[in-house]
Scaffold this motif. Sequence first.
Motif, PDB file in Angstrom:
ATOM      1  N   LEU A 165       0.839  -1.237  -0.133  1.00  0.00           N
ATOM      2  CA  LEU A 165      -0.014   0.173  -0.098  1.00  0.00           C
ATOM      3  C   LEU A 165       0.860   1.281  -0.181  1.00  0.00           C
ATOM      4  CD1 LEU A 165      -2.904   1.557   0.269  1.00  0.00           C
ATOM      5  CD2 LEU A 165      -2.478   1.225   2.733  1.00  0.00           C
ATOM      6  N   HIS A 166       0.498   2.291  -0.747  1.00  0.00           N
ATOM      7  CA  HIS A 166       1.157   3.578  -0.856  1.00  0.00           C
ATOM      8  C   HIS A 166      -0.097   4.427  -0.528  1.00  0.00           C
ATOM      9  CE1 HIS A 166       5.059   3.025  -3.186  1.00  0.00           C
ATOM     10  NE2 HIS A 166       4.755   1.724  -2.749  1.00  0.00           N
ATOM     11  N   TRP A 167      -0.120   5.140   0.735  1.00  0.00           N
ATOM     12  CA  TRP A 167      -1.046   6.185   1.261  1.00  0.00           C
ATOM     13  C   TRP A 167      -0.288   7.394   1.106  1.00  0.00           C
ATOM     14  CZ3 TRP A 167      -5.595   7.400   1.976  1.00  0.00           C
ATOM     15  CH2 TRP A 167      -6.078   8.297   2.786  1.00  0.00           C
ATOM     16  N   LEU A 168      -0.710   8.230  -0.165  1.00  0.00           N
ATOM     17  CA  LEU A 168      -0.126   9.218  -0.251  1.00  0.00           C
ATOM     18  C   LEU A 168      -1.183  10.450  -0.549  1.00  0.00           C
ATOM     19  CD1 LEU A 168       2.318   7.714  -2.826  1.00  0.00           C
ATOM     20  CD2 LEU A 168       3.125   8.516  -0.538  1.00  0.00           C
ATOM     21  N   PRO A 169      -1.940  10.945   0.483  1.00  0.00           N
ATOM     22  CA  PRO A 169      -2.776  11.946   0.259  1.00  0.00           C
ATOM     23  C   PRO A 169      -2.038  13.320   0.300  1.00  0.00           C
ATOM     24  CG  PRO A 169      -2.536  11.275   2.633  1.00  0.00           C
ATOM     25  CD  PRO A 169      -1.681  10.492   1.652  1.00  0.00           C
ATOM     26  N   GLU A 170      -2.591  14.335  -0.305  1.00  0.00           N
ATOM     27  CA  GLU A 170      -2.447  15.735  -0.332  1.00  0.00           C
ATOM     28  C   GLU A 170      -2.257  16.355   1.192  1.00  0.00           C
ATOM     29  OE1 GLU A 170      -0.981  17.255  -2.799  1.00  0.00           O
ATOM     30  OE2 GLU A 170      -1.132  15.363  -3.772  1.00  0.00           O
ATOM     31  N   GLN A 171      -1.891  17.536   1.438  1.00  0.00           N
ATOM     32  CA  GLN A 171      -1.708  17.951   2.675  1.00  0.00           C
ATOM     33  C   GLN A 171      -3.173  18.235   3.415  1.00  0.00           C
ATOM     34  OE1 GLN A 171      -0.644  19.616  -0.234  1.00  0.00           O
ATOM     35  NE2 GLN A 171       1.638  19.948   0.122  1.00  0.00           N
ATOM     36  N   LEU A 172      -2.925  18.091   4.795  1.00  0.00           N
ATOM     37  CA  LEU A 172      -4.088  18.543   5.475  1.00  0.00           C
ATOM     38  C   LEU A 172      -3.764  20.055   6.190  1.00  0.00           C
ATOM     39  CD1 LEU A 172      -6.442  18.107   7.389  1.00  0.00           C
ATOM     40  CD2 LEU A 172      -4.944  16.881   9.059  1.00  0.00           C
ATOM     41  N   ILE A 173      -4.685  21.047   5.795  1.00  0.00           N
ATOM     42  CA  ILE A 173      -4.279  22.470   6.344  1.00  0.00           C
ATOM     43  C   ILE A 173      -5.309  22.773   7.631  1.00  0.00           C
ATOM     44  CG2 ILE A 173      -4.465  24.681   5.624  1.00  0.00           C
ATOM     45  CD1 ILE A 173      -4.251  23.609   2.511  1.00  0.00           C
ATOM     46  N   SER A 174      -4.690  23.120   8.660  1.00  0.00           N
ATOM     47  CA  SER A 174      -5.431  23.521   9.851  1.00  0.00           C
ATOM     48  C   SER A 174      -5.849  24.888   9.820  1.00  0.00           C
ATOM     49  CB  SER A 174      -4.610  23.192  11.057  1.00  0.00           C
ATOM     50  OG  SER A 174      -5.265  23.619  12.344  1.00  0.00           O
ATOM     51  N   ALA A 175      -7.133  25.225   9.387  1.00  0.00           N
ATOM     52  CA  ALA A 175      -7.354  26.453   9.214  1.00  0.00           C
ATOM     53  C   ALA A 175      -7.893  27.173  10.602  1.00  0.00           C
ATOM     54  CB  ALA A 175      -8.628  26.771   8.080  1.00  0.00           C
ATOM     55  N   GLY A 176      -7.462  28.473  10.606  1.00  0.00           N
ATOM     56  CA  GLY A 176      -7.842  29.358  11.686  1.00  0.00           C
ATOM     57  C   GLY A 176      -9.360  29.165  12.700  1.00  0.00           C
ATOM     58  N   GLY A 177      -9.377  28.755  13.779  1.00  0.00           N
ATOM     59  CA  GLY A 177     -10.574  28.581  14.340  1.00  0.00           C
ATOM     60  C   GLY A 177     -11.231  26.988  14.061  1.00  0.00           C
ATOM     61  N   SER A 178     -10.338  26.195  13.599  1.00  0.00           N
ATOM     62  CA  SER A 178     -10.638  24.784  13.371  1.00  0.00           C
ATOM     63  C   SER A 178     -10.020  23.955  14.518  1.00  0.00           C
ATOM     64  CB  SER A 178     -10.381  24.326  12.310  1.00  0.00           C
ATOM     65  OG  SER A 178      -8.836  24.005  12.143  1.00  0.00           O
ATOM     66  N   ASP A 179     -10.709  22.998  14.680  1.00  0.00           N
ATOM     67  CA  ASP A 179     -10.312  22.008  15.820  1.00  0.00           C
ATOM     68  C   ASP A 179     -10.475  20.469  15.314  1.00  0.00           C
ATOM     69  OD1 ASP A 179      -9.718  20.806  17.973  1.00  0.00           O
ATOM     70  OD2 ASP A 179     -11.193  21.395  19.470  1.00  0.00           O
ATOM     71  N   LEU A 180      -9.202  19.658  15.127  1.00  0.00           N
ATOM     72  CA  LEU A 180      -9.378  18.473  14.670  1.00  0.00           C
ATOM     73  C   LEU A 180      -8.492  17.550  15.001  1.00  0.00           C
ATOM     74  CD1 LEU A 180     -10.076  16.629  12.075  1.00  0.00           C
ATOM     75  CD2 LEU A 180      -8.288  17.791  10.634  1.00  0.00           C
ATOM     76  N   CYS A 181      -8.866  16.423  15.100  1.00  0.00           N
ATOM     77  CA  CYS A 181      -8.274  15.465  15.731  1.00  0.00           C
ATOM     78  C   CYS A 181      -8.133  14.102  14.559  1.00  0.00           C
ATOM     79  CB  CYS A 181      -8.771  14.741  17.041  1.00  0.00           C
ATOM     80  SG  CYS A 181      -7.930  13.226  17.578  1.00  0.00           S
ATOM     81  N   VAL A 182      -6.710  13.962  14.330  1.00  0.00           N
ATOM     82  CA  VAL A 182      -6.487  12.859  13.146  1.00  0.00           C
ATOM     83  C   VAL A 182      -6.018  11.745  13.691  1.00  0.00           C
ATOM     84  CG1 VAL A 182      -5.350  12.574  10.990  1.00  0.00           C
ATOM     85  CG2 VAL A 182      -6.247  14.730  11.214  1.00  0.00           C
ATOM     86  N   THR A 183      -6.448  10.447  13.377  1.00  0.00           N
ATOM     87  CA  THR A 183      -5.855   9.400  13.955  1.00  0.00           C
ATOM     88  C   THR A 183      -5.782   8.387  12.861  1.00  0.00           C
ATOM     89  OG1 THR A 183      -6.914   9.479  16.198  1.00  0.00           O
ATOM     90  CG2 THR A 183      -5.892   7.281  15.690  1.00  0.00           C
ATOM     91  N   THR A 184      -4.437   8.014  12.715  1.00  0.00           N
ATOM     92  CA  THR A 184      -4.295   6.888  11.614  1.00  0.00           C
ATOM     93  C   THR A 184      -3.520   5.597  12.066  1.00  0.00           C
ATOM     94  OG1 THR A 184      -3.578   8.523  10.077  1.00  0.00           O
ATOM     95  CG2 THR A 184      -2.660   6.405   9.566  1.00  0.00           C
ATOM     96  N   ARG A 185      -4.135   4.449  12.002  1.00  0.00           N
ATOM     97  CA  ARG A 185      -3.697   3.166  12.492  1.00  0.00           C
ATOM     98  C   ARG A 185      -3.635   2.104  11.307  1.00  0.00           C
ATOM     99  NH1 ARG A 185      -5.087   2.912  18.047  1.00  0.00           N
ATOM    100  NH2 ARG A 185      -6.449   4.446  18.782  1.00  0.00           N
ATOM    101  N   ILE A 186      -2.520   1.765  11.469  1.00  0.00           N
ATOM    102  CA  ILE A 186      -1.977   0.556  10.361  1.00  0.00           C
ATOM    103  C   ILE A 186      -1.588  -0.713  10.923  1.00  0.00           C
ATOM    104  CG2 ILE A 186      -0.286   0.470   8.655  1.00  0.00           C
ATOM    105  CD1 ILE A 186       0.165   3.420   9.506  1.00  0.00           C
ATOM    106  N   ASP A 187      -2.106  -1.785  10.473  1.00  0.00           N
ATOM    107  CA  ASP A 187      -1.969  -3.006  10.756  1.00  0.00           C
ATOM    108  C   ASP A 187      -1.325  -3.970   9.665  1.00  0.00           C
ATOM    109  OD1 ASP A 187      -2.758  -4.019  13.754  1.00  0.00           O
ATOM    110  OD2 ASP A 187      -4.298  -2.657  13.011  1.00  0.00           O
ATOM    111  N   LEU A 188      -0.104  -4.237   9.720  1.00  0.00           N
ATOM    112  CA  LEU A 188       0.569  -5.188   8.686  1.00  0.00           C
ATOM    113  C   LEU A 188       1.089  -6.450   9.026  1.00  0.00           C
ATOM    114  CD1 LEU A 188       3.453  -2.208   7.562  1.00  0.00           C
ATOM    115  CD2 LEU A 188       1.041  -2.528   6.955  1.00  0.00           C
TER     116      LEU A 188
END
Length: 255
Positions: A109-132
């Motif tokens: 697997l190649h997981w190659l997304p574009e950038q994640l931009i945190s705009a002013g006033g936002s509140d985001l929690c990102v979780t990436t879990r990988i099992d190989l």
Amino acid sequence: MTPPGAGVRATARIVARDDGRGGTALPVLESDGPLALRRTRGSGAETRVMLVGAMSGPLGGDHFTVEADIREGARLRLGSAAATIALPGQTKGEARYDVRLTVADGGELHWLPEQLISAGGSDLCVTTRIDLGATSRLVLREEQVLGRAGEEPGRLSSRLVLRVVGRTVLDQELACGPGAPGGWDGPAVLAGHRAVGQLLVVRPEFAEEPVTAQVLGQGAIVVPLAGPAALVTAVAPDALLLRRVLDEALAALNA
């Protein structure tokens, strides 16, 4: 049904398997709400899928999930058509973006997304879990940009977890922006930079010949992980320079 004011809930699912003819089939390619999956032209045994945002977000209160299950012998390259922008929403509370990746023995697997931009006033929690599996292969790129041009960032927390044959070899978190623990912008973490990225490369041969810990160019470092994996961490003034640094790091690992 999602309760009014609770934000959008959406899950996109992919299952990739060996088609028995030297290629990769996609028996499951499920889009949902703002998460649209599109198959694109592949190369050889590799199949390519693009994640296309069908609407803005994630906004406050939204919960997006991407799940990819790569079966034995399958090869998938998964990217995104544009940057993801975390924005403030009418609903109070954080937004969540979960990525769950599973790669069986002999899968890639190649997981190659574009950038994640945190705009002013936002509140985001990102979780990436990988099992190989023991003989799985992975290239994963994460790029996070704190604020748009001339803008202070929102709050962004990210967690990256990698398990190989059930054993955790990486579990790390980073929190940035308003309300994050002190020191995130100091010399020990981002040192004033506004773009941070990671490149995670897993190959069976790394178990016998681990990569050497070293500084790669300006603002990047590569370290071996326990097991068949290497992690590159980089910081840069902007997204363009960050991508260049990570591309150079991947080329060095491929040398």
